[in-house]
Design a protein around this motif. Structure first.
Motif, PDB file in Angstrom:
ATOM      1  N   LEU A   1      -2.385   9.354  -5.304  1.00 47.86           N
ATOM      2  CA  LEU A   1      -1.446   8.408  -6.032  1.00 47.86           C
ATOM      3  C   LEU A   1      -0.057   8.761  -5.490  1.00 47.86           C
ATOM      4  CD1 LEU A   1      -0.591   6.565  -8.249  1.00 47.86           C
ATOM      5  CD2 LEU A   1      -0.683   8.443  -9.986  1.00 47.86           C
ATOM      6  N   GLY A   2       0.384  10.253  -5.401  1.00 49.01           N
ATOM      7  CA  GLY A   2       1.559  10.501  -4.577  1.00 49.01           C
ATOM      8  C   GLY A   2       1.943   9.786  -3.544  1.00 49.01           C
ATOM      9  N   PHE A   3       0.487  10.025  -2.749  1.00 47.27           N
ATOM     10  CA  PHE A   3       0.718   9.308  -1.218  1.00 47.27           C
ATOM     11  C   PHE A   3       1.076   7.795  -1.535  1.00 47.27           C
ATOM     12  CE2 PHE A   3      -1.440   6.817   2.053  1.00 47.27           C
ATOM     13  CZ  PHE A   3      -0.769   7.396   3.177  1.00 47.27           C
ATOM     14  N   VAL A   4       0.407   7.025  -2.354  1.00 45.61           N
ATOM     15  CA  VAL A   4       0.581   5.517  -2.500  1.00 45.61           C
ATOM     16  C   VAL A   4       2.154   5.318  -2.931  1.00 45.61           C
ATOM     17  CG1 VAL A   4       0.111   3.779  -3.978  1.00 45.61           C
ATOM     18  CG2 VAL A   4      -1.712   5.161  -3.118  1.00 45.61           C
ATOM     19  N   ILE A   5       2.596   6.119  -3.967  1.00 50.08           N
ATOM     20  CA  ILE A   5       4.015   6.061  -4.478  1.00 50.08           C
ATOM     21  C   ILE A   5       4.940   6.260  -3.046  1.00 50.08           C
ATOM     22  CG2 ILE A   5       5.795   6.768  -5.984  1.00 50.08           C
ATOM     23  CD1 ILE A   5       3.424   5.145  -7.196  1.00 50.08           C
ATOM     24  N   GLY A   6       4.534   7.300  -2.157  1.00 48.84           N
ATOM     25  CA  GLY A   6       5.640   7.716  -1.434  1.00 48.84           C
ATOM     26  C   GLY A   6       5.409   6.619  -0.003  1.00 48.84           C
ATOM     27  N   LEU A   7       4.376   6.190   0.215  1.00 48.16           N
ATOM     28  CA  LEU A   7       4.272   5.191   1.436  1.00 48.16           C
ATOM     29  C   LEU A   7       5.055   3.990   0.726  1.00 48.16           C
ATOM     30  CD1 LEU A   7       3.040   4.268   3.896  1.00 48.16           C
ATOM     31  CD2 LEU A   7       1.104   3.869   2.776  1.00 48.16           C
ATOM     32  N   ALA A   8       4.616   3.324  -0.505  1.00 47.55           N
ATOM     33  CA  ALA A   8       5.413   2.233  -0.787  1.00 47.55           C
ATOM     34  C   ALA A   8       6.610   2.468  -0.740  1.00 47.55           C
ATOM     35  CB  ALA A   8       4.863   1.901  -2.260  1.00 47.55           C
ATOM     36  N   MET A   9       7.070   3.388  -1.342  1.00 46.20           N
ATOM     37  CA  MET A   9       8.721   3.772  -1.280  1.00 46.20           C
ATOM     38  C   MET A   9       9.325   3.570   0.166  1.00 46.20           C
ATOM     39  SD  MET A   9      11.070   6.736  -3.135  1.00 46.20           S
ATOM     40  CE  MET A   9      10.585   6.103  -4.809  1.00 46.20           C
ATOM     41  N   CYS A  10       8.540   4.454   1.132  1.00 40.69           N
ATOM     42  CA  CYS A  10       8.889   4.531   2.524  1.00 40.69           C
ATOM     43  C   CYS A  10       9.118   3.067   3.110  1.00 40.69           C
ATOM     44  CB  CYS A  10       8.079   5.227   3.266  1.00 40.69           C
ATOM     45  SG  CYS A  10       8.451   5.321   4.962  1.00 40.69           S
TER      46      CYS A  10
ATOM     47  N   ILE B   1      12.650   0.804   4.187  1.00 39.10           N
ATOM     48  CA  ILE B   1      12.768   0.122   5.391  1.00 39.10           C
ATOM     49  C   ILE B   1      13.253  -1.221   5.332  1.00 39.10           C
ATOM     50  CG2 ILE B   1      11.548  -0.388   7.566  1.00 39.10           C
ATOM     51  CD1 ILE B   1       9.953   2.331   7.220  1.00 39.10           C
ATOM     52  N   VAL B   2      12.408  -1.972   4.597  1.00 40.30           N
ATOM     53  CA  VAL B   2      12.515  -3.457   4.404  1.00 40.30           C
ATOM     54  C   VAL B   2      13.988  -3.883   3.843  1.00 40.30           C
ATOM     55  CG1 VAL B   2      11.792  -5.500   3.196  1.00 40.30           C
ATOM     56  CG2 VAL B   2      10.253  -3.954   4.283  1.00 40.30           C
ATOM     57  N   ALA B   3      14.410  -2.868   2.756  1.00 43.69           N
ATOM     58  CA  ALA B   3      15.389  -3.368   2.143  1.00 43.69           C
ATOM     59  C   ALA B   3      16.817  -3.087   3.155  1.00 43.69           C
ATOM     60  CB  ALA B   3      15.511  -2.222   0.863  1.00 43.69           C
TER      61      ALA B   3
ATOM     62  N   LEU C   1      16.786  -9.340  -4.153  1.00 41.71           N
ATOM     63  CA  LEU C   1      15.583  -9.528  -3.261  1.00 41.71           C
ATOM     64  C   LEU C   1      14.830  -8.521  -2.948  1.00 41.71           C
ATOM     65  CD1 LEU C   1      14.811 -11.572  -1.095  1.00 41.71           C
ATOM     66  CD2 LEU C   1      16.530 -10.764   0.610  1.00 41.71           C
ATOM     67  N   SER C   2      15.315  -7.081  -2.865  1.00 40.26           N
ATOM     68  CA  SER C   2      14.737  -5.936  -2.502  1.00 40.26           C
ATOM     69  C   SER C   2      13.656  -5.732  -3.845  1.00 40.26           C
ATOM     70  CB  SER C   2      15.608  -4.850  -2.441  1.00 40.26           C
ATOM     71  OG  SER C   2      16.169  -4.185  -3.336  1.00 40.26           O
ATOM     72  N   ASP C   3      14.010  -6.054  -4.895  1.00 40.08           N
ATOM     73  CA  ASP C   3      13.058  -5.800  -6.103  1.00 40.08           C
ATOM     74  C   ASP C   3      11.711  -6.694  -5.720  1.00 40.08           C
ATOM     75  OD1 ASP C   3      14.687  -4.332  -7.461  1.00 40.08           O
ATOM     76  OD2 ASP C   3      15.438  -5.938  -8.952  1.00 40.08           O
ATOM     77  N   LEU C   4      12.070  -7.874  -5.286  1.00 36.69           N
ATOM     78  CA  LEU C   4      10.968  -8.622  -5.009  1.00 36.69           C
ATOM     79  C   LEU C   4       9.992  -8.317  -4.011  1.00 36.69           C
ATOM     80  CD1 LEU C   4       9.320 -11.319  -5.385  1.00 36.69           C
ATOM     81  CD2 LEU C   4      11.076 -12.518  -3.631  1.00 36.69           C
ATOM     82  N   THR C   5      10.308  -7.553  -2.759  1.00 34.08           N
ATOM     83  CA  THR C   5       9.665  -7.198  -1.781  1.00 34.08           C
ATOM     84  C   THR C   5       9.144  -5.910  -2.019  1.00 34.08           C
ATOM     85  OG1 THR C   5      11.924  -6.276  -0.828  1.00 34.08           O
ATOM     86  CG2 THR C   5      11.194  -8.359  -0.051  1.00 34.08           C
ATOM     87  N   SER C   6      10.017  -4.953  -2.879  1.00 33.38           N
ATOM     88  CA  SER C   6       9.138  -3.705  -3.275  1.00 33.38           C
ATOM     89  C   SER C   6       8.168  -3.967  -3.980  1.00 33.38           C
ATOM     90  CB  SER C   6      10.550  -3.189  -3.800  1.00 33.38           C
ATOM     91  OG  SER C   6      11.692  -2.807  -3.232  1.00 33.38           O
ATOM     92  N   VAL C   7       8.218  -4.733  -4.828  1.00 39.16           N
ATOM     93  CA  VAL C   7       6.984  -4.871  -5.833  1.00 39.16           C
ATOM     94  C   VAL C   7       5.749  -5.479  -4.843  1.00 39.16           C
ATOM     95  CG1 VAL C   7       6.120  -6.492  -7.868  1.00 39.16           C
ATOM     96  CG2 VAL C   7       8.393  -5.239  -8.135  1.00 39.16           C
ATOM     97  N   LEU C   8       6.088  -6.574  -3.948  1.00 37.95           N
ATOM     98  CA  LEU C   8       4.951  -6.968  -3.375  1.00 37.95           C
ATOM     99  C   LEU C   8       4.279  -5.786  -2.391  1.00 37.95           C
ATOM    100  CD1 LEU C   8       3.519  -9.337  -2.205  1.00 37.95           C
ATOM    101  CD2 LEU C   8       5.148  -9.614  -0.456  1.00 37.95           C
ATOM    102  N   ILE C   9       5.166  -5.059  -1.797  1.00 37.09           N
ATOM    103  CA  ILE C   9       4.651  -3.886  -1.221  1.00 37.09           C
ATOM    104  C   ILE C   9       4.099  -2.783  -1.946  1.00 37.09           C
ATOM    105  CG2 ILE C   9       5.392  -1.810   0.478  1.00 37.09           C
ATOM    106  CD1 ILE C   9       7.814  -3.687   1.315  1.00 37.09           C
ATOM    107  N   TYR C  10       4.537  -2.657  -2.889  1.00 39.01           N
ATOM    108  CA  TYR C  10       3.813  -1.493  -3.930  1.00 39.01           C
ATOM    109  C   TYR C  10       2.438  -1.990  -4.227  1.00 39.01           C
ATOM    110  CZ  TYR C  10       3.608   1.478  -8.069  1.00 39.01           C
ATOM    111  OH  TYR C  10       2.889   2.135  -9.056  1.00 39.01           O
TER     112      TYR C  10
END
Length: 457
Positions: free
Chosen positions: A390-399, A403-405, A434-443
């Protein structure tokens, strides 16, 4: 001197001057008032009420009032009121005594009928100069230039040029630069006051002047003019027409105002609100801010719809909901940082960087920030929730979200500038939403892929 002590002294001076006005002691008032710096005179004037200002007009000459008006910011909302409480002939004479560019700045705040009424009461030459300056477009070199400068010709001696300088110094806004014209009023050279002082008095101007003159066109954007003066460290710069005829000069004090205005405009764009707006009623403030917020509200609804789309995923692994705001908030902050850097870079034209290179730099920057942040949150979540998957999922999504933001914060202002729009319009709230939208999609995309590995952990 400590600030508190200076404030106390200033308050004492102000009270004393107001007392002189109230008692009608014109001699004492003039003696104390005229010892103040023009800026201090302007600040005192702005502290007066209507009755006190009327007393001041009766005590000072139009030249003295014009001097203090030269130091009043032209964006003062009370300026039309100040002019309306003067007799029209007094107001016209006062404006005539001001530097032309400052007087024009004031006239731009008045309605056309008032401007025409004042111009008809001015000397013909002054009125003609002001009409010409009023004709130039907003935020151009012509709109901020002044016509009070000193000119000489090349076939005269340094001694005669010094005599001309002394004769015209009181009327000029700046005397450090003297402009050399040819027989057709074209700009042929420039000579500084220092050069006039150190050169032999019998030397010809043509032998000591600098023939390489940096100038700007009358239609140039004021931001470009400010950048040129900044690059060359000039005190003033000449303004010419396409035929190189000298039309006026722009002084560094006006450039400072331009820089302040441009910075305020950029910050207003980043904040999504006019930061220089005067204090207004709550209703007016709300009406000005609502359109932008409503637009962002609908953009935010896209994020809400996206979360709703992954409702089943969240119901199966409710722990995912805990980290939504963490990821979107961090990505939004990174995007806003990138946006601020991009807007500042675009504001300074000398920092020419290709769009591709900018994107590569931001990609690498975002990758470095994302990796460090992602590893940090991976360890924290892994220890907290006892599952490093789970930590890896959160970390990868945040990374990935960072980058996209970063790329969006850098790319969007550059794209808007290339399309002819103000890059500051790509405001912080817009990038954040806009970054909220892309972050949720990535996450949720990453979480959905790895869910089988941590759902039962």
């Amino acid at each position: 001197m400590p600030v508190a002590q200076e404030t106390e002294i200033w308050q004492k001076q102000t009270n004393e001057l107001k007392e002189f006005l109230a008692t009608g002691d014109a001699k004492a008032f003039r003696s104390a008032f005229l010892e103040l710096h023009n800026w201090e005179q302007a600040q005192f004037f702005l502290s007066l009420d209507h009755t006190e200002r009327l007393a001041l007009y009766n005590t000072l000459t139009t030249k003295e009032v014009g001097d203090l008006f030269d130091d009043i910011d032209d964006d003062q909302v009370q300026i039309p009121d100040f002019l309306s409480e003067m007799e029209p002939s007094y107001a016209a004479e006062m404006l005539t005594e001001m530097y032309t560019d400052n007087a024009v700045d004031i006239l731009e705040h008045l309605d056309k009928a008032t401007v025409q009424r004042l111009l008809t009461r001015m000397p013909h030459k002054t009125a003609a100069e002001m009409r010409t300056l009023l004709h130039y477009g907003d935020e151009t070199a012509g709109a901020i230039m002044t016509t009070e400068y000193i000119t000489i010709v090349a076939n005269q001696t340094v001694a005669s040029a010094m005599a001309a300088l002394r004769a015209e110094a009181n009327e000029a806004e700046l005397i450090y630069y003297v402009y050399v014209l040819d027989n057709n009023h074209r700009l042929a050279g420039i000579i500084s006051l220092r050069d006039l002082i150190v050169n032999d008095q019998e030397a010809m101007i043509s032998d000591v002047m600098n023939e390489r003159v940096i100038s700007v066109q009358v239609t140039d954007d004021q931001e470009d003019v400010a950048q040129t003066i900044r690059d060359y460290n000039f005190l003033a710069i000449p303004v010419t027409d396409p035929g190189n005829h000298l039309l006026g000069i722009i002084t560094v004090d006006d450039v400072i105002d331009v820089i302040d205005d441009e910075a305020a405009a950029d910050y207003s764009g980043l904040a999504g609100v006019d930061v220089e707006a005067k204090l207004e009623s709550p209703l007016k403030s709300a009406l000005k801010r609502l359109p932008w917020l409503i637009t962002l509200l609908f953009l935010g609804m896209s994020t809400a719809s996206l979360i709703s789309h992954y409702e089943n995923l969240v119901s199966e692994a409710s722990v995912l909901a805990v980290f939504i705001s963490l990821i979107t908030g961090t990505a939004g902050n990174a995007g806003t940082q990138s946006l601020a850097v991009a807007v500042r870079r675009l504001a300074f034209k000398n920092e020419q960087t290709s769009l591709l290179r900018t994107l590569v730099v931001e990609l690498i920057t975002g990758l470095m920030i994302g990796v460090v942040t992602g590893l940090t949150i991976t360890v924290v979540v892994g220890l907290w929730k006892h599952t490093f998957v789970l930590g890896f999922v959160i970390g990868l999504a945040m990374c990935c979200a960072i980058i996209v933001a970063n790329l969006a914060g850098s790319f969007i202002p550059s794209l808007m500038e290339r399309l002819g729009f103000d890059p500051a319009v790509a405001s912080g709230p817009f990038i954040s939403t806009l970054s909220d939208l892309t972050s949720v999609l990535i996450y949720f995309s990453i979480a959905q892929y790895f869910m089988p590995f941590f759902i039962n952990k």
